[in-house]
Scaffold this active site. Structure first.
Site, mmCIF file in Angstrom:
data_model
loop_
_atom_site.group_PDB
_atom_site.id
_atom_site.type_symbol
_atom_site.label_atom_id
_atom_site.label_comp_id
_atom_site.label_asym_id
_atom_site.label_seq_id
_atom_site.Cartn_x
_atom_site.Cartn_y
_atom_site.Cartn_z
ATOM 1 N N SER A 95 32.020 43.549 41.376
ATOM 2 C CA SER A 95 31.309 42.558 40.748
ATOM 3 C C SER A 95 30.475 42.330 41.846
ATOM 4 O O SER A 95 30.332 42.555 42.996
ATOM 5 C CB SER A 95 32.416 41.196 40.608
ATOM 6 O OG SER A 95 31.751 40.147 40.105
ATOM 7 N N TYR A 102 39.256 35.358 43.221
ATOM 8 C CA TYR A 102 38.597 36.385 42.439
ATOM 9 C C TYR A 102 37.571 37.086 43.496
ATOM 10 O O TYR A 102 37.492 38.569 43.600
ATOM 11 C CB TYR A 102 38.053 36.039 41.215
ATOM 12 C CG TYR A 102 37.234 37.130 40.504
ATOM 13 C CD1 TYR A 102 37.924 38.092 39.975
ATOM 14 C CD2 TYR A 102 35.786 37.230 40.555
ATOM 15 C CE1 TYR A 102 37.156 39.055 39.161
ATOM 16 C CE2 TYR A 102 34.988 37.907 39.700
ATOM 17 C CZ TYR A 102 35.772 38.785 39.234
ATOM 18 O OH TYR A 102 35.049 39.877 38.295
HETATM 19 P P1 NAP Z 1 38.493 41.717 30.067
HETATM 20 O O1 NAP Z 1 37.411 41.636 28.909
HETATM 21 O O2 NAP Z 1 39.343 40.575 30.306
HETATM 22 O O3 NAP Z 1 39.330 42.864 29.935
HETATM 23 C C1 NAP Z 1 40.182 43.259 31.056
HETATM 24 C C2 NAP Z 1 40.922 44.611 30.701
HETATM 25 O O4 NAP Z 1 41.742 44.825 31.648
HETATM 26 C C3 NAP Z 1 41.711 44.576 29.444
HETATM 27 O O5 NAP Z 1 41.582 45.737 28.926
HETATM 28 C C4 NAP Z 1 43.128 43.959 30.200
HETATM 29 O O6 NAP Z 1 44.075 44.301 29.185
HETATM 30 C C5 NAP Z 1 42.959 44.979 31.351
HETATM 31 N N1 NAP Z 1 43.858 44.561 32.522
HETATM 32 C C6 NAP Z 1 44.071 43.172 32.918
HETATM 33 N N2 NAP Z 1 44.940 43.137 34.025
HETATM 34 C C7 NAP Z 1 45.546 44.402 33.797
HETATM 35 C C8 NAP Z 1 46.643 44.915 34.360
HETATM 36 N N3 NAP Z 1 47.445 44.117 35.422
HETATM 37 N N4 NAP Z 1 47.058 45.991 34.385
HETATM 38 C C9 NAP Z 1 46.247 47.087 33.525
HETATM 39 N N5 NAP Z 1 45.399 46.510 32.736
HETATM 40 C C10 NAP Z 1 44.913 45.319 33.041
HETATM 41 O O7 NAP Z 1 37.686 41.724 31.241
HETATM 42 P P2 NAP Z 1 36.033 42.360 31.691
HETATM 43 O O8 NAP Z 1 35.159 41.116 31.672
HETATM 44 O O9 NAP Z 1 35.964 43.285 30.661
HETATM 45 O O10 NAP Z 1 36.310 42.880 32.976
HETATM 46 C C11 NAP Z 1 36.773 44.228 33.503
HETATM 47 C C12 NAP Z 1 36.354 44.267 35.011
HETATM 48 O O11 NAP Z 1 35.076 44.015 35.073
HETATM 49 C C13 NAP Z 1 37.271 43.399 35.947
HETATM 50 O O12 NAP Z 1 37.396 44.172 37.004
HETATM 51 C C14 NAP Z 1 36.368 42.322 36.361
HETATM 52 O O13 NAP Z 1 36.689 41.801 37.448
HETATM 53 C C15 NAP Z 1 35.030 43.138 36.284
HETATM 54 N N6 NAP Z 1 33.707 42.313 36.117
HETATM 55 C C16 NAP Z 1 33.528 41.686 34.824
HETATM 56 C C17 NAP Z 1 32.415 41.009 34.728
HETATM 57 C C18 NAP Z 1 32.047 40.267 33.380
HETATM 58 O O14 NAP Z 1 31.051 39.625 33.416
HETATM 59 N N7 NAP Z 1 32.492 40.461 32.250
HETATM 60 C C19 NAP Z 1 31.697 40.635 35.565
HETATM 61 C C20 NAP Z 1 31.811 41.347 36.995
HETATM 62 C C21 NAP Z 1 32.916 42.333 37.248
HETATM 63 P P3 NAP Z 1 45.769 43.711 29.151
HETATM 64 O O15 NAP Z 1 45.368 42.127 29.490
HETATM 65 O O16 NAP Z 1 46.481 44.248 27.823
HETATM 66 O O17 NAP Z 1 46.275 44.171 30.528
#
Ligand code: NAP
Length: 259
Positions: free
Chosen positions: A143, A157
């Protein structure tokens, strides 16, 4: 010209939603076999159905990356269903927000357990298969928050996302003799189910400070991950790429005035 990923096997943790599903879609379109993993089986099964027909084969396996044994089971499922692993996209992550002063040990353990330890456990679990591939790739979803920026409520985080990069710089050295590269994509604010939970005000205020004045799409991250997985990126390891629409560039609000 980039060579095709046709027939290669990619494991995407957190592949049921958001960025992980976008990464899985991009790899499936490029002809790769994709194994998506997440905890909730019904969302995951729906995602796998959505992704089928994009190109490569898509399979799903439930697992919690915070648990070592689940990471081993995810890696074993990839070997079982597709015969090996060429690419691991360690993407699963959580971003609950709470002021630093209120954080409990359990709050910190939950975020580090999934985001940092989950990443490390997944790399360990997939490493024998990645080495056997002869062109193994790990792509971590980090991130901008933590490594570059801060945001109130995300001290734990941000620490986890910066820690992923500390991990990858040493892992890159240790994995180099195994012909496995490890790199990270650093997303800015990407329109996902998880980010939507931050609410409309957060999204509007964020769009205002991004030079492109829009959130990123999940496939923007997918294409950056795909690049790291190509044969042409074989000499790149221990590196990061920011995908944020320019969000981290303005020196002050004045830099955005009038655009
Ligand atoms: P999201 O929409 O909440 O999706 C998260 C995914 O991770 C879901 O498939 C969730 O499924 C899975 N997950 C969560 N905890 C888990 C665990 N303990 N074991 C296995 N799977 C798990 O989140 P997102 O926004 O796509 O974020 C994905 C990644 O991108 C993260 O690492 C986040 O830090 C990073 N990121 C996101 C953003 C953003 O703007 N969205 C920005 C920077 C970085 P389940 O809950 O069913 O397990």
């Amino acid at each position: 010209m980039f060579t095709s990923l046709d027939g290669r096997t990619v494991v995407v943790t957190g592949g049921s939603k958001g960025i992980g599903k976008g990464i899985a879609r991009v790899f499936a379109r490029s002809g790769a076999n994709v194994l998506v993993a997440a905890r909730d089986g019904s969302t995951l099964a729906q995602a796998a159905d959505d992704l089928r027909g994009e190109g490569g084969r898509v399979e799903a396996v439930t697992g919690d990356v915070a648990k070592v044994e689940d990471c081993r089971a995810i890696a074993a499922a990839a070997a079982d269903r597709f015969g090996g692993i060429d690419v691991l996209c360690a993407n699963a992550g959580i971003f609950p927000d709470k002021p630093f002063i209120e954080l409990t040990e359990a709050d910190i353990d939950a975020v580090l357990g999934c985001n940092l330890k989950g990443t490390m456990f997944m790399v360990q679990a997939c490493l024998p298969a990645l080495e056997a591939s002869g062109r193994g790739r790990v792509v971590i979803t980090s991130s901008i928050t933590g490594p570059i920026t801060g945001y109130p409520g995300w001290s734990h985080y941000g620490a986890s996302k910066a820690a992923q990069l500390g991990f990858l710089r040493t892992a890159a050295i240790e994995l180099a003799p195994k012909k496995v590269t490890i790199n990270a994509v650093m997303p800015g604010n990407i329109a996902t189910e998880g980010l939507a939970e931050m609410g409309g005000d957060y999204i509007r205020e964020t769009e205002a400070v991004i030079p492109q004045h829009r959130l990123g799409g999940v496939e923007d991250i997918g294409y950056a991950a795909l690049f790291f997985a190509t044969d042409q990126a074989a000499y790149i390891t221990g590196q990061t790429i920011v995908v944020d629409g320019g969000q981290t560039l303005p020196e002050s609000p004045a830099a955005l005035a009038g655009i």
